[in-house]
Design a protein around this motif. Structure first.
Motif, mmCIF file in Angstrom:
data_model
loop_
_atom_site.group_PDB
_atom_site.id
_atom_site.type_symbol
_atom_site.label_atom_id
_atom_site.label_comp_id
_atom_site.label_asym_id
_atom_site.label_seq_id
_atom_site.Cartn_x
_atom_site.Cartn_y
_atom_site.Cartn_z
ATOM 1 N N PRO A 176 0.847 -1.199 0.000
ATOM 2 C CA PRO A 176 0.000 0.000 0.000
ATOM 3 C C PRO A 176 0.882 1.249 0.000
ATOM 4 O O PRO A 176 1.997 1.232 0.529
ATOM 5 N N GLU A 177 0.388 2.321 -0.577
ATOM 6 C CA GLU A 177 1.118 3.582 -0.688
ATOM 7 C C GLU A 177 1.599 4.044 0.692
ATOM 8 O O GLU A 177 2.731 4.495 0.853
ATOM 9 N N SER A 178 0.726 3.862 1.703
ATOM 10 C CA SER A 178 1.028 4.362 3.040
ATOM 11 C C SER A 178 2.228 3.651 3.669
ATOM 12 O O SER A 178 2.876 4.191 4.555
ATOM 13 N N GLU A 179 2.512 2.429 3.206
ATOM 14 C CA GLU A 179 3.590 1.639 3.817
ATOM 15 C C GLU A 179 4.883 1.717 3.017
ATOM 16 O O GLU A 179 5.895 1.136 3.388
ATOM 17 N N LYS A 180 4.811 2.388 1.862
ATOM 18 C CA LYS A 180 5.919 2.346 0.895
ATOM 19 C C LYS A 180 7.231 2.853 1.504
ATOM 20 O O LYS A 180 8.250 2.173 1.439
ATOM 21 N N ALA A 181 7.180 4.050 2.092
ATOM 22 C CA ALA A 181 8.402 4.695 2.563
ATOM 23 C C ALA A 181 9.116 3.824 3.606
ATOM 24 O O ALA A 181 10.312 3.530 3.467
ATOM 25 N N ARG A 207 -0.556 -5.146 4.021
ATOM 26 C CA ARG A 207 -0.378 -5.509 2.619
ATOM 27 C C ARG A 207 -1.748 -5.792 2.004
ATOM 28 O O ARG A 207 -2.645 -6.255 2.703
#
Lengths: 723, 123
Positions: free
Chosen positions: A272-277, A300
């Protein structure tokens, strides 16, 4: 005459014929002879050619002298043909005696066997010795006087060659001996090397065996790992250094939905975008610094778009040369655990709030006791007046509202199950609805549907009213214009599987009360906070309703579920344990409403209470009702009075919380001193808990603070008169 | 035709043995009959390819032998060369009348006899 002549002619012809044939025959014989002569001549030439051509020496010896010899013989011995013919053979011998000796031997053999063979070193014309093999035989066996033919074969060259050969052979043998010696030494060296090599081979074989064993072990281990990875409940992914999956375990497919074919050669699209960094930081750390991660909790996506809570452990692995080859990632689906954790946290929070709420309610009730009691006393002291009553009613109304609030607080604190009775849910709803409907919007229609066989439950009537009231109030709020509330109840068997998903709920038979509305529904956030005290979406509101409902339901060993979606209405399901058919009749009597008229009485009452406000107002109430009051502010004081007071004490009002000791500790001591003493427990806390214990130990009744004068007079009368 | 078997009929031993030796040397199979009866019996049984026939022979003379052979179907085609010391023209005529294919008068050399034999061979 003619005939004679003819006969003569005929005879003559015959004679001539014989003559001619005879002549012809002789001519033929002459021709034959000539041919034979020619043939003989030819043969002789051939023999001469052979005799000249052969290297063997041939000669005819008669009476020891040369009669004839060939070119071979002259070539061997160096004498000319004419020098030899006519001379004795002695010329070929080195000495006269030798000639005589050999002659004797040769002629003896010739006469005995008809031929002779011998070798001898004859002498060349130049004096050189010539080794020859000689054979001899008579020219005519029937007449030895015609002489003997001898054949000489010169083998001196061959002999020399043989000697040279022998010499060479000897030299060769010598060299072979030397070489053999060398070879022997080399062989020895070779043997040494061979032994060394054998040893090396043996150790190589041993090492091979070792490696084979290692290989087999590693193969076995690989199989174990493979089967472990394959059978692991956690999803396992083996990535290359670029983050492309090389392997996903069957559990991965089970949890996330993607198969190997679907993710082969590309990144798995589940981040998910929120977990990317955060995830990228971890991966970089893993690849560059080989920092392994354990139990990193994140989220995920699954293939079908669900967001799963996962715990990720990752490590970098290397190839056989030690170069980083990829990442091994183990993902555990912790969605269920997270859900349970959230439920547990929620329950803990509720527990904490309940404790707080209980404490607040206790204090509040004591304070309220002072207000309410004093209002009643004040009202009695003042002369009757319309305005007096109006003020008093307003004050009493506020007091009751506050009292209801503390009731709810106590209910939420799971301490308010005052009087559980057998209750039939359908009857209860039908009886209660008319009272509650006054508070509902007229546009809201309430429908009920109950099957005939709904089981009984054991519940507090007033609390159940509170439950139904709170839920209906919410439905009323949710329905903006007109709408429908549908109330149903049915029996439900709860099995193990169901209880696993709903901790706290035990398997068994339940009655499920369902209240559904077609209102605006709730979003996730609202739904999550609905049971928290003071949570409200209303601009103005007490916010205790659903929290109390939660507390009451839990206190009744039940469970409450709320299904709601924005725009789709809300459904509340309350599971309460059903009771068996035998026990349902027992105590199923209607709830008795307190009577308004006061029952005065007489006797001495020991009030054990530490709060001055409560002491004062209660004492005033008791005296107003006609009782004599003694009071003790501590447990010890109460005990002392019970043990030493020289007079009758009819009843004790016992508070639970005393400064020096618990009410529960005081009770047995005072009962020991005065076994006939009647005891009413009164408390700002609910009946459940310490109060229940004292009641179980023998105390007669319980009064919830704050209480009205009427309730007090009623209870005292009941207990003292033994009703 | 190829002549292989030759029957020589003559009572004079020096004559027939010389002919036999010379002809045998040249590869012919030569059979001898010393009188007329022997000649007929050998001719019928051996069926020679050619007969050299003397006239003055015992038992049955050459003229009779010739007539008999020429009158028999099995032997009439066998060439018969008469070889006789009778050299009168009527004697020659008698021989030819008897059926002889050739009449040679003695004395004659072997090469001339051979020439006649070879004539039949070529023919």
């Amino acid at each position: 005459m003619e005939n004679n002549k003819n006969r003569h002619d005929e005879i003559e012809r015959r004679r001539l014929q014989e003559y001619i044939f005879n002549l012809e025959e002789k001519e033929e014989m002459a021709e034959d002879l000539a041919i034979e002569h020619e043939h003989l001549k030819h043969t002789q030439e051939l023999l001469n050619a052979i005799l000249s051509a052969t290297t063997h020496g041939m000669c005819l010896i008669k009476k020891d002298a040369f009669i004839w010899c060939n070119k071979g013989l002259t070539d061997i011995f160096g004498w000319e043909h004419d020098e030899l013919v006519g001379r004795t053979i002695e010329i070929l011998f080195p000495e006269k005696d030798e000639h005589a000796r050999i002659n004797t031997l040769v002629y003896r053999e010739l006469s005995e066997t008809g031929n002779t063979t011998f070798d001898y070193d004859f002498v060349h014309k130049n004096g050189e010795r010539i080794a020859c093999l000689v054979t001899g035989r008579p020219l005519d066996e029937s007449d030895v006087s015609r002489g003997f033919i001898f054949s000489f074969t010169d083998f001196s060259k061959r002999k020399r060659a043989e000697e040279a050969l022998k010499k060479t052979r000897d030299e060769l043998e010598e060299r072979v001996k030397e070489r053999t010696k060398e070879l022997h030494s080399i062989n020895k060296q070779l043997n040494l090397e061979l032994t060394e090599r054998k040893r090396a081979q043996e150790s190589l074989r041993k090492s091979e065996d070792k490696y084979r064993l290692l290989y087999e072990e590693s193969k076995k281990a690989e199989e174990v790992y493979r089967s472990l990875i394959h059978s692991s409940a956690d999803a396992i992914i083996i990535y290359d250094m670029e983050g492309i999956p090389n392997y996903i375990s069957p559990s991965f497919t089970l949890i996330f939905g993607w198969t190997m074919d679907e993710v082969e050669g590309k990144p798995i699209p589940f981040l998910p975008e929120s977990e990317k960094a955060t995830t990228m930081k971890i991966i970089n750390d893993l690849i560059e610094n080989e920092t392994p991660y354990h139990g990193y909790e994140t989220k995920r996506f699954s293939k079908d778009g669900r967001l799963l809570d996962v715990s990720i452990s990752a490590s970098r692995y290397s190839d056989h040369e030690g170069k980083p080859a990829g990442m091994l990632v183990v993902i555990r689906d912790i969605s269920e655990r997270k859900q349970l954790e959230a439920q547990f946290q929620q329950a803990q929070k509720m527990e904490a709030i309940a404790t707080l709420a209980g404490g607040v309610a206790h204090e509040f009730n004591n304070a309220l006791m002072g207000i309410m009691g004093n209002i009643e006393l004040l009202k009695m002291d003042l002369p009757e007046d319309e305005r007096r009553d109006k003020y008093f009613e307003a004050m009493k109304g506020s007091g009751h509202r506050m009292s209801r609030l503390t009731d709810q607080l106590l209910a939420y604190a799971q301490g308010g199950k005052y009087q559980p009775k057998n209750l039939k849910v359908d009857d209860f709803v039908i009886e209660t609805l008319p009272i509650l409907q006054h508070d509902l919007n007229p546009e809201v229609r309430v429908e009920t549907h109950f099957p005939k066989d709904v089981s009984y439950i054991k519940a507090d009537h007033a609390q159940m009213q509170m439950v139904l009231s709170a839920i209906l109030a919410n439905s009323n709020e949710a329905i903006e214009d007109e709408g429908l509330v549908r109330i149903t109840a049915e029996n439900k068997d709860v099995d193990e599987d169901f209880t696993k998903q709903h901790p706290g709920l035990k398997p068994g038979t339940y009655v499920c009360l369902t209240i559904e509305d077609d209102g605006k529904g709730m979003d996730e956030e609202t739904k999550g906070g609905i049971f928290e005290p003071f949570f409200t979406t209303k601009f103005q509101g007490r916010g205790m309703g659903m929290a109390a409902v939660y507390g009451i339901v839990k206190n009744h060993d039940g469970w409450i579920f709320v299904d709601s979606e924005l725009g789709k209405g809300t459904t509340v399901r309350i599971y309460l344990p059903a009771i068996s058919a035998e026990s349902k009749e027992q105590g199923a009597k209607p709830v008795k409403q307190p009577e308004i008229e006061l029952n005065t009485g007489e006797g001495t009452i020991l009030m054990i209470e530490d709060e001055d406000v409560v002491i004062e107002v209660t004492q005033a109430m008791l005296e107003m009702l006609g009782y004599r009051v003694m009071s003790a502010k501590t447990g010890k004081e109460a005990i002392r009075i019970a043990e030493t007071f020289d007079g009758r004490i009819d009843l004790a009002l016992l508070d639970i919380k005393l400064p020096d000791m618990e009410g529960g500790k005081v009770y047995p001591v005072i009962m020991k001193a005065r076994p006939n003493l009647k005891v009413i427990v009164f408390s700002g806390y609910s009946i459940e808990g310490p109060a229940r214990k004292i009641l179980n130990a023998g105390a007669q009744d319980f009064i919830q603070k704050p209480f009205s004068l009427a309730t007090l007079s009623e209870k005292l009368k009941e207990v003292l008169e033994g009703k | 035709m190829k002549i292989k078997k030759i029957l020589v009929v003559d009572d004079e031993k020096s004559i027939h043995s010389y002919l036999q030796r010379k002809l045998s040397k040249l590869g012919y199979s030569v059979y001898i009959a010393e009188d007329g009866e022997e000649a007929l019996s050998k001719a019928f049984s051996l069926l020679p390819d050619l007969v050299l026939l003397d006239i003055k022979i015992p038992k049955l003379n050459g003229i009779e032998v010739c007539k008999r052979l020429k009158s028999d179907d099995g032997t009439k085609k066998i060439p018969i060369i008469m070889l006789s010391a009778k050299a009168q023209s009527e004697e020659i005529e008698e021989g030819l009348k008897a059926g002889a294919d050739k009449y040679l008068c003695k004395p004659i050399s072997f090469p001339d006899i051979l020439k006649e034999v070879q004539n039949y061979e070529e023919g």
